[in-house]
Design a protein around this motif. Structure first.
Motif, PDB file in Angstrom:
ATOM      1  N   CYS A 253       0.825  -1.213   0.000  1.00 43.41           N
ATOM      2  CA  CYS A 253       0.000   0.000   0.000  1.00 43.41           C
ATOM      3  C   CYS A 253       0.861   1.267   0.000  1.00 43.41           C
ATOM      4  O   CYS A 253       0.555   2.235  -0.697  1.00 43.41           O
ATOM      5  CB  CYS A 253      -0.958   0.000   1.190  1.00 43.41           C
TER       6      CYS A 253
ATOM      7  N   TYR B  19       2.238   1.635  -3.468  1.00 46.24           N
ATOM      8  CA  TYR B  19       1.259   2.135  -4.423  1.00 46.24           C
ATOM      9  C   TYR B  19       0.984   3.628  -4.212  1.00 46.24           C
ATOM     10  O   TYR B  19       0.855   4.388  -5.181  1.00 46.24           O
ATOM     11  CB  TYR B  19      -0.049   1.354  -4.315  1.00 46.24           C
TER      12      TYR B  19
ATOM     13  N   MET C   9       1.543   6.527  -6.997  1.00 42.67           N
ATOM     14  CA  MET C   9       0.524   7.493  -7.407  1.00 42.67           C
ATOM     15  C   MET C   9       1.006   8.923  -7.231  1.00 42.67           C
ATOM     16  O   MET C   9       0.810   9.784  -8.087  1.00 42.67           O
ATOM     17  CB  MET C   9      -0.760   7.291  -6.585  1.00 42.67           C
TER      18      MET C   9
ATOM     19  N   THR D 141     -11.757   0.739 -17.966  1.00 38.27           N
ATOM     20  CA  THR D 141     -10.672   1.178 -17.083  1.00 38.27           C
ATOM     21  C   THR D 141     -10.818   2.639 -16.695  1.00 38.27           C
ATOM     22  O   THR D 141     -10.392   3.054 -15.620  1.00 38.27           O
ATOM     23  CB  THR D 141      -9.307   0.972 -17.768  1.00 38.27           C
TER      24      THR D 141
ATOM     25  N   ASN E 147      -5.754  -0.478  -2.080  1.00 36.20           N
ATOM     26  CA  ASN E 147      -5.208   0.344  -3.167  1.00 36.20           C
ATOM     27  C   ASN E 147      -6.306   0.872  -4.073  1.00 36.20           C
ATOM     28  O   ASN E 147      -6.236   2.011  -4.551  1.00 36.20           O
ATOM     29  CB  ASN E 147      -4.199  -0.468  -3.974  1.00 36.20           C
ATOM     30  N   LEU E 148      -7.319   0.046  -4.337  1.00 30.82           N
ATOM     31  CA  LEU E 148      -8.447   0.511  -5.148  1.00 30.82           C
ATOM     32  C   LEU E 148      -9.185   1.662  -4.456  1.00 30.82           C
ATOM     33  O   LEU E 148      -9.552   2.657  -5.094  1.00 30.82           O
ATOM     34  CB  LEU E 148      -9.406  -0.645  -5.410  1.00 30.82           C
TER      35      LEU E 148
ATOM     36  N   ASN F 168      -7.024   4.720  -4.648  1.00 29.14           N
ATOM     37  CA  ASN F 168      -7.059   5.290  -5.998  1.00 29.14           C
ATOM     38  C   ASN F 168      -8.359   6.043  -6.236  1.00 29.14           C
ATOM     39  O   ASN F 168      -8.366   7.133  -6.812  1.00 29.14           O
ATOM     40  CB  ASN F 168      -6.901   4.168  -7.024  1.00 29.14           C
ATOM     41  N   ARG F 169      -9.459   5.463  -5.776  1.00 31.77           N
ATOM     42  CA  ARG F 169     -10.759   6.112  -5.989  1.00 31.77           C
ATOM     43  C   ARG F 169     -10.862   7.437  -5.242  1.00 31.77           C
ATOM     44  O   ARG F 169     -11.451   8.395  -5.731  1.00 31.77           O
ATOM     45  CB  ARG F 169     -11.876   5.174  -5.550  1.00 31.77           C
TER      46      ARG F 169
ATOM     47  N   SER G 172      -8.499   8.593  -9.154  1.00 31.96           N
ATOM     48  CA  SER G 172      -9.075   7.769 -10.215  1.00 31.96           C
ATOM     49  C   SER G 172      -9.519   8.595 -11.421  1.00 31.96           C
ATOM     50  O   SER G 172      -9.670   8.061 -12.517  1.00 31.96           O
ATOM     51  CB  SER G 172     -10.259   6.963  -9.679  1.00 31.96           C
TER      52      SER G 172
ATOM     53  N   TYR H 217      -6.563   2.918 -11.839  1.00 32.22           N
ATOM     54  CA  TYR H 217      -5.831   1.870 -11.117  1.00 32.22           C
ATOM     55  C   TYR H 217      -5.195   0.889 -12.096  1.00 32.22           C
ATOM     56  O   TYR H 217      -5.837   0.432 -13.047  1.00 32.22           O
ATOM     57  CB  TYR H 217      -6.770   1.113 -10.180  1.00 32.22           C
ATOM     58  N   GLU H 218      -3.939   0.593 -11.869  1.00 30.77           N
ATOM     59  CA  GLU H 218      -3.219  -0.405 -12.656  1.00 30.77           C
ATOM     60  C   GLU H 218      -2.599  -1.404 -11.699  1.00 30.77           C
ATOM     61  O   GLU H 218      -1.881  -1.022 -10.770  1.00 30.77           O
ATOM     62  CB  GLU H 218      -2.148   0.248 -13.526  1.00 30.77           C
TER      63      GLU H 218
END
Length: 442
Positions: free
Chosen positions: A63, A66, A70, A139, A385-386, A389-390, A394, A399-400
């Protein structure tokens, strides 16, 4: 109570039914595998401490990595293909272009004019249709959920025609009465990167504004991929939408605005930005170009490069620190757990377990710890992580899944657990079986 605490007699509270191992473990790993499985069950709280420690360490590492990824992507500086940017009145554009090309040390001059338009879903309802989810790939469904920037870029005729030819597009359709443009179908600035839009957006219109009034609509004529060799595509930040239009059509549209006087931006490539910059300043001061100025991109970006360098040193230093803490935490937890099982290992040796069988049991126990931890840690880190990202990016940074980082985490966890357990057990080899078992009696 004190003696019980020292002997840890309350550590193991488990019924025989719960110690039963699945038949597939005995089938795949043999008797040693069954012992390893039962050890994990029997050790109860010690086993859970090791598992939770590994889960927390892996999730923390993935985390944090990531988040820093970002943060770095969001603050990457746009490396422009030119060193100087000249602003000149549109009516004097050709004269300035000719004057610049005749200067020594000037390698290339081309138009880099653009409109940077801020699209906001709440304040720009007329463009809501073109940026609806129906025109976006899965995506990038959240790309326009709040706001973004749209760059409408004027491209030299020769350069525009070259881009059209490279993408098998008829350039003649972009000159005439209809204001049409090419939509760059990538915002990640990576060759072969994920597409943002689907073909349904072709034929839609994006409307430009001037002082809050709708001025004109640009029809999306075609989608083109990102091409790092095209200089005009490199002149905007990652995450922004780009629409390329012919320069003459861009000028015609701008001339129809309520404020007809506007600047044209010219990019100048040179190997001596300081000298050429001084020559351009002199041209504005002493020549007949009364309106305009020159911006030295290299000087402007030097301080930004320093800030980004310091930021990257801090970020990657933080990742290294987190990695070391993670590794130390796993090693300490496992080695402590092994040290507390001295009597258990002495008992197994006393009933005839061979050194080879003992090593196999430890390796299988390491494997089970790793699998048990990663089955929870990897999905949990993906979910966190999702969510991160949101909430943070996002709209412009989808998100990748960094499968290389996850694969590295899996490999490192198994190596760390195996090496630590084997090393910790090796320190107990010199223990006398009789003396170790006596400790329980005493």
């Amino acid at each position: 109570m004190t003696i019980d605490a020292i002997r840890q007699t309350n550590e193991i509270k488990i019924r025989a039914k719960r110690l039963r191992s699945p038949k597939w473990i005995r089938f795949l790993f043999g008797y040693e595998g069954e012992l390893a499985y039962k050890n994990m069950k029997r050790n109860g709280r010690k086993s859970r401490v090791i598992t939770i420690s590994i889960i927390v360490s892996v999730v923390l590492f993935l985390c944090v990595n990531y988040f820093t990824s970002m943060f770095t992507r969001a603050n990457e500086m746009v490396i422009l293909p030119y060193q100087l940017e000249v602003y000149v009145d549109a009516d004097r554009k050709q004269e300035m272009t000719d004057a610049l090309k005749n200067m020594p040390n000037v390698e290339a001059v081309y138009c880099v004019s653009y409109q940077m338009l801020d699209y906001n879903v709440n304040s720009d309802p007329l463009n809501a249709d073109i940026f609806s989810e129906t025109h976006l790939k899965n995506t990038y469904k959240n790309l326009f959920s709040s706001s973004t920037y749209v760059f409408v870029k004027a491209v030299d005729k020769e350069m525009f025609n070259e881009i059209c030819a490279k993408n098998h597009i008829d350039s003649n359709a972009y000159y005439g009465d209809t204001y049409k443009g090419l939509l760059v179908n990538n915002i990640s600035h990576q060759d072969g990167g994920s597409d943002v839009f689907n073909d349904s957006i072709i034929g839609q219109h994006y409307y430009c504004y001037n002082d809050g009034q709708k001025e004109c609509g640009i029809e999306i004529g075609a989608l083109i991929p990102w091409d790092s060799s095209e200089k005009i595509m490199q002149t905007s930040a990652i995450g922004y939408v780009q629409i390329l239009v012919p320069e003459e059509m861009f000028d015609k549209a701008r001339a129809s605005y309520s404020a007809p006087s506007f600047y044209t931006n010219l990019g100048v490539e040179t190997n001596d930005h300081a000298e050429v910059g001084e020559a351009i300043d002199t041209l504005f001061q002493e020549g007949d170009f009364q309106a305009g100025f020159c911006n030295d991109i290299v000087v402007s970006q030097e301080s930004m490069r320093t800030v980004i360098f310091v930021m990257k040193v801090f970020i990657y230093g933080f990742i290294v620190l987190i990695s070391l803490i993670t590794i130390a935490n796993i090693i300490n937890t496992i080695s402590t757990g092994i040290a507390l099982r001295r009597k258990e290992f002495a008992m197994l040796r006393s009933v005839g377990m061979t050194p080879g069988g003992f090593r196999k049991m430890i390796r299988l126990e390491s494997l089970l710890y790793g699998i048990r931890s990663l089955v929870v840690a990897l999905p949990l880190s993906v979910v966190i992580n999702l969510l991160m990202n949101r909430s943070l990016g996002s709209d412009s940074i989808p998100y990748e899944f960094d499968w290389m980082m996850y694969l590295a985490a899996v490999v490192v966890v198994f190596i760390l657990i195996s090496v630590t357990m084997l090393f910790s057990v090796s320190k107990l080899k010199k223990d006398s079986v009789v003396e170790t078992l006596k400790e329980e009696i005493n």
